[in-house]
Motif scaffolding. Structure first.
Motif, PDB file in Angstrom:
ATOM      1  N   GLU A   1       9.814  12.986   7.230  1.00 52.18           N
ATOM      2  CA  GLU A   1       9.815  13.421   5.950  1.00 52.18           C
ATOM      3  C   GLU A   1       9.563  11.941   5.300  1.00 52.18           C
ATOM      4  N   LEU A   2      10.539  11.011   5.478  1.00 49.96           N
ATOM      5  CA  LEU A   2      10.610   9.867   4.604  1.00 49.96           C
ATOM      6  C   LEU A   2       9.254   8.849   4.909  1.00 49.96           C
ATOM      7  N   ALA A   3       8.673   8.957   6.363  1.00 52.29           N
ATOM      8  CA  ALA A   3       7.594   8.051   6.611  1.00 52.29           C
ATOM      9  C   ALA A   3       6.506   8.888   6.364  1.00 52.29           C
ATOM     10  N   ALA A   4       6.178   9.998   5.720  1.00 52.56           N
ATOM     11  CA  ALA A   4       4.797  10.584   5.674  1.00 52.56           C
ATOM     12  C   ALA A   4       3.686   9.866   5.243  1.00 52.56           C
ATOM     13  N   ARG A   5       4.125   9.131   4.090  1.00 49.42           N
ATOM     14  CA  ARG A   5       3.193   8.012   3.314  1.00 49.42           C
ATOM     15  C   ARG A   5       2.652   6.806   4.272  1.00 49.42           C
TER      16      ARG A   5
ATOM     17  N   LYS B   1      -1.130   6.115   6.430  1.00 50.78           N
ATOM     18  CA  LYS B   1      -1.968   5.217   6.339  1.00 50.78           C
ATOM     19  C   LYS B   1      -1.940   4.159   7.595  1.00 50.78           C
ATOM     20  N   GLY B   2      -1.480   4.905   8.688  1.00 46.16           N
ATOM     21  CA  GLY B   2      -1.549   3.847  10.065  1.00 46.16           C
ATOM     22  C   GLY B   2      -0.343   2.864  10.183  1.00 46.16           C
TER      23      GLY B   2
ATOM     24  N   TRP C   1      12.823   4.523  -1.389  1.00 51.39           N
ATOM     25  CA  TRP C   1      11.752   5.096  -0.807  1.00 51.39           C
ATOM     26  C   TRP C   1      10.854   4.404  -0.109  1.00 51.39           C
ATOM     27  N   MET C   2      10.103   5.062   0.954  1.00 49.44           N
ATOM     28  CA  MET C   2       9.369   4.285   1.997  1.00 49.44           C
ATOM     29  C   MET C   2       7.754   4.120   1.337  1.00 49.44           C
ATOM     30  N   LYS C   3       7.498   2.958   1.112  1.00 46.62           N
ATOM     31  CA  LYS C   3       6.309   2.642   0.500  1.00 46.62           C
ATOM     32  C   LYS C   3       5.115   2.678   1.733  1.00 46.62           C
ATOM     33  N   ALA C   4       4.000   2.893   1.260  1.00 44.96           N
ATOM     34  CA  ALA C   4       2.610   2.935   2.102  1.00 44.96           C
ATOM     35  C   ALA C   4       2.768   2.037   3.281  1.00 44.96           C
ATOM     36  N   SER C   5       3.446   0.890   3.085  1.00 47.38           N
ATOM     37  CA  SER C   5       3.381  -0.283   4.141  1.00 47.38           C
ATOM     38  C   SER C   5       4.668   0.081   5.127  1.00 47.38           C
ATOM     39  N   GLY C   6       5.425   1.057   4.951  1.00 49.22           N
ATOM     40  CA  GLY C   6       6.560   1.160   5.722  1.00 49.22           C
ATOM     41  C   GLY C   6       8.108   0.749   5.639  1.00 49.22           C
TER      42      GLY C   6
END
Length: 191
Positions: free
Chosen positions: A24-28, A32-33, A127-132
């Motif tokens: 859930e938290l790491a969906a973004r 993006k890989g 929150w978790m950004k696209a970078s992780g």
């Protein structure tokens, strides 16, 4: 692999909840890989000494840690009732680890990404950004109660999806911790 019988812990249930929370938290980032910058661990409630031990451990290993506290005997009931409490350990890997405690998972709406709210309306959100990596900011408004229900429903939906997972149980100080085998692989590979 032999499954250890650890008394008073439903290690598979705890791990199932943890894997769904991470998804859930790491969906973004996953889209993006990228992989999460923090490792997710969970188990029972942490006392102040456990928090100190985990903060020292995070600094020594240079790992940011997100810890989900729940009833480790009945983790699915803890999820259903909203009795999950998060602590976030952010370290510089040299001498300091900042610790946020008493966090709750929250979503603005069904399409938004999950966030962790610390300290109620006077606190902050991460929150978790696209970078992780996690971003932190002060709360702009009080979170709605509906958002806490939405996040739990979303985690439950993720639990219902089949996924390969295997719990790892370890201790840091007096606290027994559960995390997933994939987390262990990330840690041993230095990711």
């Amino acid at each position: 692999m032999q499954d250890l019988k650890i008394p008073n812990i439903d290690q598979h249930g705890v791990n199932s909840v943890l894997c769904a929370i991470e998804a859930e938290l790491a969906a973004r980032p996953v889209k993006k890989g990228n992989k999460p910058d923090a490792i997710l661990m969970g188990g029972g409630r942490l006392c102040s000494n456990d928090v100190r031990e985990l903060a020292h451990f995070a600094c020594r290993k240079n790992w940011n840690i997100l810890y989900a506290a729940m009833d480790e005997i009945k983790p699915l009931e803890a999820l259903a009732s909203g009795d999950l409490e998060f602590s976030y350990f952010s370290t510089d890997g040299v001498s300091e680890t900042a610790v946020l405690t008493k966090g709750k998972i929250w979503k603005r709406d069904r399409q938004s990404h999950a966030r962790l709210i610390f300290g109620g309306k006077e606190g902050c959100e991460i929150w978790m950004k696209a970078s992780g990596s996690f971003a932190v900011r002060d709360l702009k408004a009080a979170p709605s109660d509906q958002g806490f229900h939405l996040s739990r429903a979303s985690i439950k939906d993720r639990m219902d999806r089949p996924r390969r997972m295997a719990p790892v149980v370890t201790s840091i100080g007096q606290a027994l911790l559960v995390y997933d085998m994939m987390t262990l692989l990330r840690l041993t590979n230095g990711e």
